[in-house]
Design a protein around this motif. Sequence first.
Motif, PDB file in Angstrom:
ATOM      1  N   TYR A 126       0.836  -1.198   0.000  1.00  0.00           N
ATOM      2  CA  TYR A 126       0.000   0.000   0.000  1.00  0.00           C
ATOM      3  C   TYR A 126       0.875   1.254   0.000  1.00  0.00           C
ATOM      4  N   SER A 127       1.929   1.234   0.817  1.00  0.00           N
ATOM      5  CA  SER A 127       2.915   2.328   0.822  1.00  0.00           C
ATOM      6  C   SER A 127       4.198   1.818   1.465  1.00  0.00           C
ATOM      7  N   LYS A 128       5.286   2.506   1.143  1.00  0.00           N
ATOM      8  CA  LYS A 128       6.549   2.159   1.797  1.00  0.00           C
ATOM      9  C   LYS A 128       7.451   3.373   1.818  1.00  0.00           C
ATOM     10  N   GLY A 129       8.390   3.340   2.753  1.00  0.00           N
ATOM     11  CA  GLY A 129       9.302   4.459   2.885  1.00  0.00           C
ATOM     12  C   GLY A 129      10.412   4.146   3.855  1.00  0.00           C
ATOM     13  N   LYS A 130      11.321   5.086   3.965  1.00  0.00           N
ATOM     14  CA  LYS A 130      12.427   4.965   4.923  1.00  0.00           C
ATOM     15  C   LYS A 130      12.063   5.691   6.191  1.00  0.00           C
ATOM     16  N   LYS A 131      12.630   5.262   7.276  1.00  0.00           N
ATOM     17  CA  LYS A 131      12.368   5.877   8.579  1.00  0.00           C
ATOM     18  C   LYS A 131      13.273   7.067   8.798  1.00  0.00           C
TER      19      LYS A 131
END
Length: 148
Positions: free
Chosen positions: A143-148
């Motif tokens: 659905y979504s992804k990213g870096k912290k």
Amino acid sequence: MKKLFFSIVAVLMMSAGAFAAKNDDGVANPQAVRALKKDFVNARNIVWETRDNFAKATFSLDGQILFAYYNNNGDLQAVVRNILSDQLPINLLTSLRNDYAGSWITDLFEMASDDQTTYYVTLETSDKKIVLRSQGANSWEVYSKGKK
């Protein structure tokens, strides 16, 4: 329109929103209040939050905290509840354990709408965050992804 609504619900559930909380008597949408009382007769501890296009009721029912979303006409759009991973359908749980073994679950909820149940899970590692959405009870999609 439904996809947009579900996207809004998902984003709101996964992040702390700035809502103006109101109780039964002060909610801006009396149709939603009447509908909730009809849909969830035994609902307790109801707290309303409103936006331009919908009203959200947070309440307890049978020992669970539920979130009901109503449109401006007072029509129920979705019911959401936080769940534990062992409450997932076995295929979804197995997929998480096999495909995301190095991640931990930071958020997991079930959304019921139009006789369909969708699951959303937020998984994190030390440097990444990914949100998955179920496709039925058998598989996940990103659905979504990213870096912290």
